[in-house]
Write an enzyme that holds these catalytic residues in place. Sequence first.
Site, PDB file in Angstrom:
ATOM      1  N   TRP A 109      29.997  50.090  32.796  1.00 37.12           N
ATOM      2  CA  TRP A 109      29.276  49.669  34.010  1.00 37.12           C
ATOM      3  C   TRP A 109      28.133  50.616  34.303  1.00 37.12           C
ATOM      4  CZ3 TRP A 109      30.316  44.981  34.112  1.00 37.12           C
ATOM      5  CH2 TRP A 109      31.602  44.490  33.912  1.00 37.12           C
ATOM      6  N   ASP A 167      28.657  52.920  42.701  1.00 38.62           N
ATOM      7  CA  ASP A 167      29.354  51.680  42.377  1.00 38.62           C
ATOM      8  C   ASP A 167      30.838  51.959  42.615  1.00 38.62           C
ATOM      9  OD1 ASP A 167      30.669  49.536  41.265  1.00 38.62           O
ATOM     10  OD2 ASP A 167      29.708  49.670  39.297  1.00 38.62           O
ATOM     11  N   LYS A 180      38.202  43.394  43.032  1.00 31.15           N
ATOM     12  CA  LYS A 180      39.178  44.405  42.631  1.00 31.15           C
ATOM     13  C   LYS A 180      40.078  44.812  43.800  1.00 31.15           C
ATOM     14  CE  LYS A 180      36.797  44.465  38.688  1.00 31.15           C
ATOM     15  NZ  LYS A 180      35.491  45.030  38.616  1.00 31.15           N
TER      16      LYS A 180
END
Length: 355
Positions: free
Chosen positions: A99, A166, A190
């Site tokens: 990511w 993030d 999530k």
Amino acid sequence: MKKHNFFAGPSILSQYTIKNTADAVLNFADMGLSLLEVSHRSKQFTAVIEEASALVKELLQVPEGYTVLWLGGGASMQFCMVPFNLLRKKAAYLETGTWAVNAIKEARLFGDVDVVASSKESNFNFVPTDFIIPADADYFHYTSNNTIYGTELRKDPDSPVPMVADMSSDIFSRPVDVSKYDLIYAGAQKNLAPAGVTLVIVKNDALGHVDRAIPTMLDYRTHVKKDSMFNTPPVLPIFSALQTLRYYKELGGIDKLMLADEEKAARLYDAIDSSRMFVGTAQADSRSIMNVCFVMAPEYKELEGEFAEFATSKGMMGIKGHRSVGGFRASLYNALPLESVEALIDCMKQFEAKH
Ligand SMILES: *Cc1c(COP(=O)(O)O)cnc(C)c1O
């Protein structure tokens, strides 16, 4: 048979969230209509988004001067929106996994990117902590939890410049000093809600300093000005997020969630460390409390498929590791009960005893 949900994302949500969402799909706010078929500008839905934003602020103790946004496009959209809006000349990034790599790639479209440290050489099995953030960077970006590799930075780093993080896979699992950040973002799927919405917390004063033209939808100011209602927001995920946030508050807030998360992770890591058959893949000091990655020890490698089948037969869902790490990954998000971790440990012990 009881199922234990270890999927990495989309992933387990509280029964409270799922039940209330199901009810609202049938009859939203006693309107006699489904949540799926009413205007996002109705007073009933406006109340939902307002309460959800207020609860984010309350739970994370967001200081004055920040706005909570609910956007589409996933966390991946933030990889470009962040530099589009915040990168003037140069930004610093920490490279700790897939990511982060994706975020860096997008940032390079907008200016210089200084990658201050990387754990790429060791397949991202740790989070570097020894690095220097240049004081002339516009911001420092990092990924707080590396979902694929099971590594995590569990405290706010010190930075001479404002930070951007993030926090897709560990938001609401620890207190955050939001004042150190210009922006925090998290895909909802999530620890918060079904896929389809991304939570953004942005410092109002950080916006409006770049010279480039920004397309309307990608300009945070558009969404700040219109309270995430410039266009139709993802109403169902936002409704679910509100349920999760109420549930988190009811449970006692972030500190309580953190204690429960740490307990679950400690139990599973202990079981892995004391077994002869399983080995953790992340370095001990970088271990994530959200995603626990492990493989079979070399001498048991050929039993990996058999363990996967055995675990599935015992109701363990979603423990297959990501293809870039292999082995297994148990995601222990906030909604996962301790009982599920105990069931997994029991299953590992049974399997070990058989061999
Ligand atoms: C899942 C995840 C993403 C990607 O999220 P999308 O909503 O699919 O774009 C980004 N960063 C982290 C840390 C993630 O866990």
